[in-house]
Enzyme design. Structure first.
Site, mmCIF file in Angstrom:
data_model
loop_
_atom_site.group_PDB
_atom_site.id
_atom_site.type_symbol
_atom_site.label_atom_id
_atom_site.label_comp_id
_atom_site.label_asym_id
_atom_site.label_seq_id
_atom_site.Cartn_x
_atom_site.Cartn_y
_atom_site.Cartn_z
ATOM 1 N N ARG A 42 35.363 -70.062 79.788
ATOM 2 C CA ARG A 42 35.864 -71.198 80.408
ATOM 3 C C ARG A 42 37.235 -70.856 81.003
ATOM 4 N NH1 ARG A 42 36.359 -76.864 81.241
ATOM 5 N NH2 ARG A 42 38.563 -77.409 81.143
ATOM 6 N N VAL A 75 39.817 -78.045 87.504
ATOM 7 C CA VAL A 75 38.696 -77.600 86.549
ATOM 8 C C VAL A 75 38.450 -78.834 85.677
ATOM 9 C CG1 VAL A 75 37.675 -76.056 84.677
ATOM 10 C CG2 VAL A 75 38.911 -75.150 86.757
ATOM 11 N N SER A 76 37.350 -79.508 85.550
ATOM 12 C CA SER A 76 37.034 -80.652 84.927
ATOM 13 C C SER A 76 37.412 -80.454 83.574
ATOM 14 C CB SER A 76 35.759 -81.343 85.023
ATOM 15 O OG SER A 76 35.753 -81.659 86.356
ATOM 16 N N ALA A 77 37.360 -81.411 82.368
ATOM 17 C CA ALA A 77 37.704 -81.427 81.060
ATOM 18 C C ALA A 77 36.268 -80.954 80.472
ATOM 19 C CB ALA A 77 38.072 -82.605 80.461
#
Length: 428
Positions: A42, A75-77
């Site tokens: 990530r 960038v989403s959680a």
């Protein structure tokens, strides 16, 4: 520069920790999603952030802001990415379209579809697509198609898709998204419904979509032709009290001009929720049944006390002719629960407050802890008599579609909702 072994090991520890937490919380429920989120690095898709910030389970990483400082790409959680991947039910060999690029989610999708599947990701912003293509290649996913285009038209060249996953906030569902789905395809979209954003997993049934899962979420809004602005009504003529409408202002907004001159009526419902208990389904229910539903905010620097919501940034509200009302909680004496009440202003304030309070009680008695709303989407222009959810539900007309919400009665014990839906801040 390549990562040092120590940095790589530290990142893997962060990654395992966040995945373990999401499994414990019930956000990750399948081995497939667990495997993808443990494998994809990530932090390589969020180089702006520290390792610790990149792996915070409930925090997004903003990657681009506009001239006003508002986030336009992020960038989403991990938590949101996890449950949306679960909603999508992706299997090896599927053909998937992602609308809204960033790179990371496309990498997860690539892991899930495997070598025989296909992933296409599209975005309207060349900076975003350039960044996504570069990061995907560097992370070992060069086969993901990254396309610069207006996603309102989908990507017909590689259709049909088994799954279309939208990772930007959408107010409407364009026809192309439905048409480019396979006959039994799934659409997962953060859909804005009366100002409330929910990630809805839809199954295609002929020319309509039917929901299978609804989760609270938050995404940056679409840009370009798919963008949609809310409208604001300033009750006092200043910025003190603003009512935000997602589907158009009331027919005669000037009727509210004297509402604030009336005494504030207050009605308490007797409906309580435990501190930290999710209220996202209460929000959706009130958006379905309240006439003139909107969201109220109060400017803290101009606050004169005309209204007294618990949360000045966000309160469920409604307008009926010359009256407006909002829902607000108060702590019980033991400070373990919130009781919900209604404040109303206008010539018929007490009656309006009582009417809305009855809706809160109905939610508590008939729908609390239940499966939530059934959401269906029909093409714009579909006549009411062709929509089986009516008259028991509400229809919301958008540019390209008609969205219906209907509520089955409670089928699970009250309190189970906490395991089904993401907790929202009390006082909303």
């Amino acid at each position: 520069m390549p990562e040092a072994p120590a940095d790589s090991e530290c990142a893997a520890q962060f990654r395992d920790k966040v995945v373990d937490e999401l499994i414990e919380r019930g956000e990750i429920v399948s081995k497939e999603v667990e495997g993808a989120m443990r494998k994809v690095e990530r932090h390589k898709f969020a180089p702006e952030a520290t390792l610790e910030d990149a792996y915070k389970p409930y925090n997004a990483v903003v990657t681009k802001r506009n001239e006003h400082g508002n986030a336009v790409s992020s960038v989403s959680a991990p938590q949101i990415q996890a449950f949306m991947l679960e909603q999508a039910r992706i299997r090896p060999g599927m053909r998937v379209l992602e609308i809204g690029s960033g790179g990371l989610n496309a990498a997860y999708l690539a892991e899930l579809v495997g070598d025989v599947g296909e992933v296409t990701t599209v975005d309207i912003d060349p900076e975003v697509t350039d960044r996504a293509a570069r990061l995907l290649a560097e992370a070992g996913y060069p086969d993901v198609r990254v396309i610069l285009a207006d996603a309102i038209e989908g990507v017909p060249a590689h259709a049909p898709y088994d799954v279309i996953m939208v990772t930007v906030g959408a107010w409407d569902i364009p026809p192309a998204w439905v048409q480019q789905l396979a006959e039994d395809g799934r659409l997962v979209v953060p859909l804005r419904i009366r100002g409330l954003q929910r990630s809805v997993a839809f199954q295609r049934e002929a020319n309509r979509l039917v929901s299978t899962s609804v989760r609270i979420c938050g995404f940056v809004p679409m840009q370009g032709p798919g963008a949609h602005d809310s409208q604001f009504l300033l009750v006092t003529g200043t910025d003190e009290i603003a009512l935000r409408f997602d589907d158009g202002l009331p027919a005669e907004p000037n009727l509210l001009d004297n509402a604030v001159l009336s005494p504030r009526a207050e009605t308490w419902t007797g409906v309580t929720v435990k501190r930290g208990e999710p209220i996202d389904m209460l929000q959706m229910y009130m958006a379905t049944v309240m006439p003139g539903f909107c969201l109220m905010s109060v400017d803290k620097d101009l606050d004169s006390g005309i209204v007294a919501p618990w949360n000045k940034r966000f309160s469920m509200a409604a307008v009926d002719g010359p009256n407006f009302a909002y829902i607000t909680p108060r702590l019980t004496e033991d400070e373990q629960f919130f009781e919900y009440g209604v404040h109303a202003l206008g010539p018929d304030g007490p009656e309006f407050a009582a009417k809305i309070a009855d809706h809160v009680r109905t939610w508590d008695q008939e729908h609390r802890g239940g499966p939530g709303p059934r959401i269906a989407v029909y093409p714009a222009g579909t006549p009411d008599d062709r929509i089986p959810e009516l008259p028991g539900g509400r229809v919301i007309d958008k540019d390209h579609c008609r969205v219906t919400l209907s509520w089955p009665s409670t089928t699970t014990a009250a309190g189970d909702q906490g395991t089904l839906h993401h907790t929202t801040e009390q006082g909303e």
